[in-house]
Design a protein around this motif. Structure first.
Motif, PDB file in Angstrom:
ATOM      1  N   ALA A  19      24.056  24.863  24.173  1.00 56.20           N
ATOM      2  CA  ALA A  19      24.437  24.850  22.760  1.00 56.20           C
ATOM      3  C   ALA A  19      25.551  23.840  22.514  1.00 56.20           C
ATOM      4  N   SER A  20      25.266  22.583  22.703  1.00 57.41           N
ATOM      5  CA  SER A  20      26.251  21.531  22.523  1.00 57.41           C
ATOM      6  C   SER A  20      26.726  21.483  21.072  1.00 57.41           C
ATOM      7  N   GLY A  21      28.035  21.432  20.884  1.00 59.82           N
ATOM      8  CA  GLY A  21      28.621  21.338  19.557  1.00 59.82           C
ATOM      9  C   GLY A  21      28.681  22.654  18.808  1.00 59.82           C
ATOM     10  N   ARG A  22      28.278  23.700  19.446  1.00 59.18           N
ATOM     11  CA  ARG A  22      28.295  25.022  18.807  1.00 59.18           C
ATOM     12  C   ARG A  22      29.334  25.880  19.522  1.00 59.18           C
ATOM     13  N   ASN A  23      30.484  26.025  18.886  1.00 59.84           N
ATOM     14  CA  ASN A  23      31.563  26.771  19.533  1.00 59.84           C
ATOM     15  C   ASN A  23      31.923  28.035  18.760  1.00 59.84           C
ATOM     16  N   LEU A  24      31.012  28.502  17.920  1.00 65.25           N
ATOM     17  CA  LEU A  24      31.220  29.732  17.179  1.00 65.25           C
ATOM     18  C   LEU A  24      30.176  30.754  17.599  1.00 65.25           C
ATOM     19  N   CYS A  25      30.510  32.001  17.429  1.00 68.46           N
ATOM     20  CA  CYS A  25      29.572  33.073  17.738  1.00 68.46           C
ATOM     21  C   CYS A  25      29.452  33.959  16.509  1.00 68.46           C
ATOM     22  N   TYR A  26      28.239  34.212  16.083  1.00 71.05           N
ATOM     23  CA  TYR A  26      28.001  35.082  14.942  1.00 71.05           C
ATOM     24  C   TYR A  26      27.379  36.376  15.430  1.00 71.05           C
ATOM     25  N   LEU A  27      27.912  37.468  14.958  1.00 65.75           N
ATOM     26  CA  LEU A  27      27.399  38.777  15.325  1.00 65.75           C
ATOM     27  C   LEU A  27      26.894  39.459  14.063  1.00 65.75           C
ATOM     28  N   CYS A  28      25.587  39.617  13.987  1.00 62.98           N
ATOM     29  CA  CYS A  28      24.972  40.331  12.872  1.00 62.98           C
ATOM     30  C   CYS A  28      24.669  41.729  13.381  1.00 62.98           C
ATOM     31  N   PHE A  29      25.178  42.743  12.700  1.00 57.76           N
ATOM     32  CA  PHE A  29      25.006  44.091  13.216  1.00 57.76           C
ATOM     33  C   PHE A  29      24.814  45.080  12.091  1.00 57.76           C
ATOM     34  N   GLN A  30      24.247  46.180  12.453  1.00 58.79           N
ATOM     35  CA  GLN A  30      24.180  47.323  11.557  1.00 58.79           C
ATOM     36  C   GLN A  30      24.384  48.561  12.397  1.00 58.79           C
ATOM     37  N   VAL A  31      24.956  49.557  11.784  1.00 60.84           N
ATOM     38  CA  VAL A  31      25.192  50.819  12.471  1.00 60.84           C
ATOM     39  C   VAL A  31      24.270  51.861  11.861  1.00 60.84           C
ATOM     40  N   GLU A  32      23.481  52.457  12.706  1.00 59.29           N
ATOM     41  CA  GLU A  32      22.628  53.557  12.275  1.00 59.29           C
ATOM     42  C   GLU A  32      23.178  54.820  12.906  1.00 59.29           C
ATOM     43  N   ARG A  33      23.417  55.807  12.083  1.00 61.43           N
ATOM     44  CA  ARG A  33      24.004  57.041  12.572  1.00 61.43           C
ATOM     45  C   ARG A  33      23.003  58.179  12.417  1.00 61.43           C
ATOM     46  N   VAL A  88      19.123  45.007  25.946  1.00 62.11           N
ATOM     47  CA  VAL A  88      19.512  43.604  25.835  1.00 62.11           C
ATOM     48  C   VAL A  88      18.239  42.775  25.828  1.00 62.11           C
ATOM     49  N   ASP A  89      18.104  41.900  24.824  1.00 60.69           N
ATOM     50  CA  ASP A  89      16.890  41.092  24.738  1.00 60.69           C
ATOM     51  C   ASP A  89      17.169  39.796  23.994  1.00 60.69           C
ATOM     52  N   ILE A  90      16.268  38.841  24.160  1.00 60.87           N
ATOM     53  CA  ILE A  90      16.328  37.581  23.436  1.00 60.87           C
ATOM     54  C   ILE A  90      15.643  37.785  22.088  1.00 60.87           C
ATOM     55  N   MET A  91      16.200  37.203  21.036  1.00 57.88           N
ATOM     56  CA  MET A  91      15.618  37.350  19.711  1.00 57.88           C
ATOM     57  C   MET A  91      14.207  36.755  19.680  1.00 57.88           C
ATOM     58  N   CYS A  92      13.267  37.548  19.167  1.00 61.76           N
ATOM     59  CA  CYS A  92      11.895  37.077  18.984  1.00 61.76           C
ATOM     60  C   CYS A  92      11.684  36.749  17.505  1.00 61.76           C
ATOM     61  N   PHE A  93      10.495  36.351  17.139  1.00 59.23           N
ATOM     62  CA  PHE A  93      10.206  35.976  15.762  1.00 59.23           C
ATOM     63  C   PHE A  93      10.602  37.071  14.778  1.00 59.23           C
ATOM     64  N   GLU A  94      10.226  38.314  15.072  1.00 63.41           N
ATOM     65  CA  GLU A  94      10.526  39.425  14.161  1.00 63.41           C
ATOM     66  C   GLU A  94      12.027  39.663  14.023  1.00 63.41           C
ATOM     67  N   ASP A  95      12.789  39.456  15.113  1.00 66.81           N
ATOM     68  CA  ASP A  95      14.250  39.610  15.046  1.00 66.81           C
ATOM     69  C   ASP A  95      14.874  38.551  14.144  1.00 66.81           C
ATOM     70  N   TYR A  96      14.409  37.298  14.274  1.00 63.39           N
ATOM     71  CA  TYR A  96      14.897  36.230  13.399  1.00 63.39           C
ATOM     72  C   TYR A  96      14.568  36.526  11.938  1.00 63.39           C
ATOM     73  N   LYS A  97      13.366  36.980  11.703  1.00 68.19           N
ATOM     74  CA  LYS A  97      12.928  37.290  10.338  1.00 68.19           C
ATOM     75  C   LYS A  97      13.798  38.414   9.745  1.00 68.19           C
ATOM     76  N   TYR A  98      14.073  39.438  10.541  1.00 66.30           N
ATOM     77  CA  TYR A  98      14.921  40.549  10.108  1.00 66.30           C
ATOM     78  C   TYR A  98      16.330  40.045   9.789  1.00 66.30           C
ATOM     79  N   CYS A  99      16.869  39.211  10.650  1.00 65.07           N
ATOM     80  CA  CYS A  99      18.209  38.655  10.462  1.00 65.07           C
ATOM     81  C   CYS A  99      18.247  37.824   9.178  1.00 65.07           C
ATOM     82  N   TRP A 100      17.226  37.003   8.960  1.00 68.87           N
ATOM     83  CA  TRP A 100      17.140  36.185   7.754  1.00 68.87           C
ATOM     84  C   TRP A 100      17.159  37.060   6.498  1.00 68.87           C
TER      85      TRP A 100
END
Length: 132
Positions: A19-33, A88-100
């Motif tokens: 990830a050259s030039g990318r020095n930020l980390c974004y955390l998208c989260f939701q809490v389900e109780r 722990v998993d790598i984001m798949c198409f559905e994860d990206y779509k959900y995040c979007w």
């Protein structure tokens, strides 16, 4: 809730090996109780879960990239999370779509996969090797 801009999403979220030039980390989260019928209260009142076990909380981490996955310290950290029951998993198409849909200020624009999944298969294999 703050949302990230589409430009930020498409710059910082592709599944890159380096990830050259990318020095930020974004955390998208939701809490389900989970609420139990015999309780009228929640088990916590803050966002900190330190050294405690909560039977009604499950942690799942879906990541776009693995930083320094070739370093043993980083591998050990991922293995510890996994052994503790974290999914722990790598984001798949559905994860990206959900995040979007839920975390990006997309202003009604439809989701476009662009180049987000470029190294998905390689990263998924590497994570699989690390987690055993």
């Amino acid at each position: 809730m703050d949302r990230i801009g589409p430009e930020t999403f498409f710059f910082h979220f592709p599944s890159l090996l380096y990830a050259s030039g990318r020095n930020l980390c974004y955390l998208c989260f939701q809490v389900e109780r989970k609420r139990y019928p015999w309780h009228d209260y929640e088990y916590w009142d803050s966002g900190v879960f330190q050294n405690k076990e909560y039977r009604n909380v499950t942690l799942s981490i879906f990541t776009a990239r693995l930083y320094y996955f070739w370093h043993s310290d980083f591998q050990d950290g991922l293995q510890r999370l996994y052994r503790a029951g974290v999914q722990v998993d790598i984001m798949c198409f559905e994860d990206y779509k959900y995040c979007w849909k839920n975390f990006v200020d997309n202003q009604g624009m439809p989701f476009q996969r662009r180049n987000l999944l470029k190294h998905y298969h390689h990263l998924a294999r590497e994570l699989g090797k690390i987690l055993g």
